[in-house]
Design a protein around this motif. Sequence first.
Motif, PDB file in Angstrom:
ATOM      1  N   TYR A   1       0.821  -1.210   0.000  1.00 16.41           N
ATOM      2  CA  TYR A   1       0.000   0.000   0.000  1.00 16.41           C
ATOM      3  C   TYR A   1       0.860   1.267   0.000  1.00 16.41           C
ATOM      4  CZ  TYR A   1      -3.988  -3.003   0.404  1.00 16.41           C
ATOM      5  OH  TYR A   1      -4.935  -3.959   0.133  1.00 16.41           O
TER       6      TYR A   1
ATOM      7  N   TYR B   1      -5.130  -0.177  -9.750  1.00 16.41           N
ATOM      8  CA  TYR B   1      -5.454  -1.060  -8.630  1.00 16.41           C
ATOM      9  C   TYR B   1      -6.966  -1.064  -8.387  1.00 16.41           C
ATOM     10  CZ  TYR B   1      -5.971  -2.551  -3.795  1.00 16.41           C
ATOM     11  OH  TYR B   1      -6.395  -3.183  -2.664  1.00 16.41           O
TER      12      TYR B   1
ATOM     13  N   ILE C   1      -9.232  -4.351  -8.616  1.00 16.88           N
ATOM     14  CA  ILE C   1      -9.892  -5.030  -7.496  1.00 16.88           C
ATOM     15  C   ILE C   1     -11.417  -4.899  -7.534  1.00 16.88           C
ATOM     16  CG2 ILE C   1      -7.999  -4.958  -5.810  1.00 16.88           C
ATOM     17  CD1 ILE C   1      -9.708  -2.628  -4.488  1.00 16.88           C
TER      18      ILE C   1
ATOM     19  N   GLY D   1     -12.639  -1.233   4.737  1.00 14.17           N
ATOM     20  CA  GLY D   1     -11.811  -1.601   3.581  1.00 14.17           C
ATOM     21  C   GLY D   1     -12.725  -1.685   2.364  1.00 14.17           C
TER      22      GLY D   1
ATOM     23  N   GLY E   1     -13.010  -0.076  -0.319  1.00 17.34           N
ATOM     24  CA  GLY E   1     -12.483   0.179  -1.668  1.00 17.34           C
ATOM     25  C   GLY E   1     -13.212   1.308  -2.367  1.00 17.34           C
TER      26      GLY E   1
ATOM     27  N   ASP F   1     -11.776   3.376   4.327  1.00 15.08           N
ATOM     28  CA  ASP F   1     -10.631   2.820   3.596  1.00 15.08           C
ATOM     29  C   ASP F   1      -9.462   3.781   3.737  1.00 15.08           C
ATOM     30  OD1 ASP F   1      -8.955   1.719   1.257  1.00 15.08           O
ATOM     31  OD2 ASP F   1     -10.744   0.482   1.093  1.00 15.08           O
ATOM     32  N   LEU F   2      -8.332   3.400   3.161  1.00 12.70           N
ATOM     33  CA  LEU F   2      -7.145   4.266   3.168  1.00 12.70           C
ATOM     34  C   LEU F   2      -7.410   5.538   2.360  1.00 12.70           C
ATOM     35  CD1 LEU F   2      -4.434   1.552   2.443  1.00 12.70           C
ATOM     36  CD2 LEU F   2      -4.750   2.788   4.607  1.00 12.70           C
TER      37      LEU F   2
ATOM     38  N   SER G   1      -7.981   5.479  -1.449  1.00 11.83           N
ATOM     39  CA  SER G   1      -9.232   5.006  -2.056  1.00 11.83           C
ATOM     40  C   SER G   1     -10.343   6.050  -2.017  1.00 11.83           C
ATOM     41  CB  SER G   1      -9.736   3.756  -1.323  1.00 11.83           C
ATOM     42  OG  SER G   1      -8.797   2.726  -1.417  1.00 11.83           O
TER      43      SER G   1
ATOM     44  N   GLY H   1      -8.944   6.194   6.885  1.00 11.62           N
ATOM     45  CA  GLY H   1      -8.238   5.792   8.094  1.00 11.62           C
ATOM     46  C   GLY H   1      -7.571   4.446   7.894  1.00 11.62           C
ATOM     47  N   ASP H   2      -7.039   3.910   8.984  1.00  8.34           N
ATOM     48  CA  ASP H   2      -6.292   2.654   8.943  1.00  8.34           C
ATOM     49  C   ASP H   2      -7.002   1.662   9.854  1.00  8.34           C
ATOM     50  OD1 ASP H   2      -4.506   0.566   9.274  1.00  8.34           O
ATOM     51  OD2 ASP H   2      -2.740   1.859   9.408  1.00  8.34           O
ATOM     52  N   PHE H   3      -7.547   0.582   9.270  1.00 12.85           N
ATOM     53  CA  PHE H   3      -8.326  -0.350  10.103  1.00 12.85           C
ATOM     54  C   PHE H   3      -7.460  -1.137  11.078  1.00 12.85           C
ATOM     55  CE2 PHE H   3      -8.783  -2.787   5.809  1.00 12.85           C
ATOM     56  CZ  PHE H   3      -7.516  -3.355   5.895  1.00 12.85           C
ATOM     57  N   ARG H   4      -6.134  -1.020  10.952  1.00 12.31           N
ATOM     58  CA  ARG H   4      -5.268  -1.672  11.951  1.00 12.31           C
ATOM     59  C   ARG H   4      -5.215  -0.825  13.222  1.00 12.31           C
ATOM     60  NH1 ARG H   4      -0.237  -1.974   8.063  1.00 12.31           N
ATOM     61  NH2 ARG H   4      -1.136   0.083   7.717  1.00 12.31           N
TER      62      ARG H   4
ATOM     63  N   SER I   1     -15.150  -7.132   3.256  1.00 13.71           N
ATOM     64  CA  SER I   1     -15.231  -7.873   1.998  1.00 13.71           C
ATOM     65  C   SER I   1     -13.847  -7.952   1.362  1.00 13.71           C
ATOM     66  CB  SER I   1     -16.222  -7.176   1.056  1.00 13.71           C
ATOM     67  OG  SER I   1     -16.049  -7.618  -0.266  1.00 13.71           O
ATOM     68  N   ARG I   2     -13.329  -9.124   1.235  1.00  6.62           N
ATOM     69  CA  ARG I   2     -12.052  -9.393   0.571  1.00  6.62           C
ATOM     70  C   ARG I   2     -10.908  -8.592   1.220  1.00  6.62           C
ATOM     71  NH1 ARG I   2     -12.364  -8.757  -5.518  1.00  6.62           N
ATOM     72  NH2 ARG I   2     -12.956  -6.630  -5.007  1.00  6.62           N
TER      73      ARG I   2
ATOM     74  N   TRP J   1      -3.979 -10.270   4.885  1.00 11.63           N
ATOM     75  CA  TRP J   1      -3.177 -10.009   6.080  1.00 11.63           C
ATOM     76  C   TRP J   1      -2.816 -11.298   6.796  1.00 11.63           C
ATOM     77  CZ3 TRP J   1      -1.630  -5.081   6.493  1.00 11.63           C
ATOM     78  CH2 TRP J   1      -2.359  -4.125   5.772  1.00 11.63           C
TER      79      TRP J   1
HETATM   80  C1  LIG Z   1      -8.963  -6.393  -1.933  1.00 10.26           C
HETATM   81  S1  LIG Z   1      -9.525  -4.817  -1.561  1.00 10.26           S
HETATM   82  C2  LIG Z   1     -11.251  -5.094  -1.225  1.00 10.26           C
HETATM   83  C3  LIG Z   1     -12.089  -3.889  -1.515  1.00 10.26           C
HETATM   84  C4  LIG Z   1     -13.591  -4.085  -1.284  1.00 10.26           C
HETATM   85  N1  LIG Z   1     -13.894  -4.410   0.094  1.00 10.26           N
HETATM   86  C5  LIG Z   1     -14.159  -5.136  -2.237  1.00 10.26           C
HETATM   87  O1  LIG Z   1     -14.449  -6.256  -1.828  1.00 10.26           O
HETATM   88  O2  LIG Z   1     -14.264  -4.806  -3.436  1.00 10.26           O
HETATM   89  C6  LIG Z   1      -8.836  -4.450   0.045  1.00 10.26           C
HETATM   90  C7  LIG Z   1      -9.172  -3.053   0.502  1.00 10.26           C
HETATM   91  O3  LIG Z   1      -8.572  -2.821   1.792  1.00 10.26           O
HETATM   92  C8  LIG Z   1      -8.110  -1.492   1.813  1.00 10.26           C
HETATM   93  N2  LIG Z   1      -7.073  -1.358   2.845  1.00 10.26           N
HETATM   94  C9  LIG Z   1      -5.835  -1.885   2.842  1.00 10.26           C
HETATM   95  N3  LIG Z   1      -5.163  -1.554   3.951  1.00 10.26           N
HETATM   96  C10 LIG Z   1      -6.008  -0.787   4.687  1.00 10.26           C
HETATM   97  C11 LIG Z   1      -5.890  -0.155   5.959  1.00 10.26           C
HETATM   98  N4  LIG Z   1      -4.764  -0.272   6.661  1.00 10.26           N
HETATM   99  N5  LIG Z   1      -6.949   0.530   6.440  1.00 10.26           N
HETATM  100  C12 LIG Z   1      -8.104   0.628   5.700  1.00 10.26           C
HETATM  101  N6  LIG Z   1      -8.271   0.051   4.487  1.00 10.26           N
HETATM  102  C13 LIG Z   1      -7.237  -0.656   3.984  1.00 10.26           C
HETATM  103  C14 LIG Z   1      -7.561  -1.292   0.421  1.00 10.26           C
HETATM  104  O4  LIG Z   1      -7.378   0.062   0.063  1.00 10.26           O
HETATM  105  C15 LIG Z   1      -8.627  -1.984  -0.418  1.00 10.26           C
HETATM  106  O5  LIG Z   1      -9.654  -1.099  -0.792  1.00 10.26           O
END
Ligand SMILES: C[S@@+](CC[C@H](N)C(=O)[O-])C[C@H]1O[C@@H](n2cnc3c(N)ncnc32)[C@H](O)[C@@H]1O
Length: 338
Positions: free
Chosen positions: A130, A143, A147, A173, A175, A196-197, A200, A222-225, A238-239, A244
Amino acid sequence: MTAPRTRLAEMLGGYRRTALVHLATRLSLPDLLAGGPRTGTDLAALTGVREDRLHQVLRALTALGLLCQDDEERFALTEVGELLRTDHPETFHGQAVYFGGLSYRAYAGLPESLADGGIAFDHVFGTDYYDHLDRHPDLAEHYHKMIALAPGAAELIGGLFDFTPHRTIVDVGGGNGSLLAEILSLSPASRGVVFDLPLSAAAGEETLVGRGIGDRCEVVSGDFRVSVPPGGDVYILSRVLANWPDETAVKILSNCRDAMGSDSTLLVFELLMPERVREATFAVDGDINALAHFGGAVRTRPQFERLLAESGFRLDEVREVVEGTHWSLLRCTPEAAR
Ligand SMILES: C[S@@+](CC[C@H](N)C(=O)[O-])C[C@H]1O[C@@H](n2cnc3c(N)ncnc32)[C@H](O)[C@@H]1O
């Protein structure tokens, strides 16, 4: 049955096909041929490359089935090649740029990652996935195209759960927001949050405004971690989790759990790895992709049950979204006390 030597030779040649599809896309050949057939000379002038070399590539793309040649020695797109046009409604352009470029290179880091437990992508690029996208906005655009859920997938997922009684739906997340947009169109009284980040955010805003639901849905970066927006009635992952390793997946789930009330619901949409693999499946492709890019994994049902229990959730139901694909919707409830 194909002879073992032939099958192995085909496997070893796989990289040539990937590289050629990628090259065709990089040279914009599908878009240049969108208006009709052209000669190699024309295409060389339009792409600014050497005609003799391009001719070899055009011949290889013809052998591959992306192009065909007419009696006047002009090249045209086949039905398969058409899918690489950027304006095709089911375009694979983003996938071709992504899989043939970034992803293809990431696999070269697998041997090192197996030896030291690191991540193949990070070994090759010197940074994580990322961060790399953050530094290359042009790649981030591909990207999001790459995705994007397959056509029809959002309708299928949205139809597996009744969202109408629920006020606020948070897609963690989320997207480009296409899944949440579909859900909100099925549930007109609900509101939504795409979390999402920052990379996005623009794609999310564009989808929500484009689908006419900008007033019922907000994009939060934001950051979901670290944390997840509180106050939702339904949370969706979703996905996300396959990308991780276990300890981070538990952190993301725990952050969702902390944001959720005791009567809210978590929906996880993921591939489920069958207990035993007998043939090529999306699950195995997704698994090795997750390993190469993120050190992640496609998990079995027992592995999910363990991660969910560790994060304060009970797994209530698993439904395969399309039979035989292993794409599944897991419905989970927060355990009362943690
Ligand atoms: C594989 S994509 C899935 C997107 C969407 N949920 C879908 O199913 O179409 C993973 C998503 O996680 C987001 N993501 C990755 N790291 C993240 C973080 N630390 N905090 C928030 N979102 C994050 C990415 O930007 C991406 O949009």
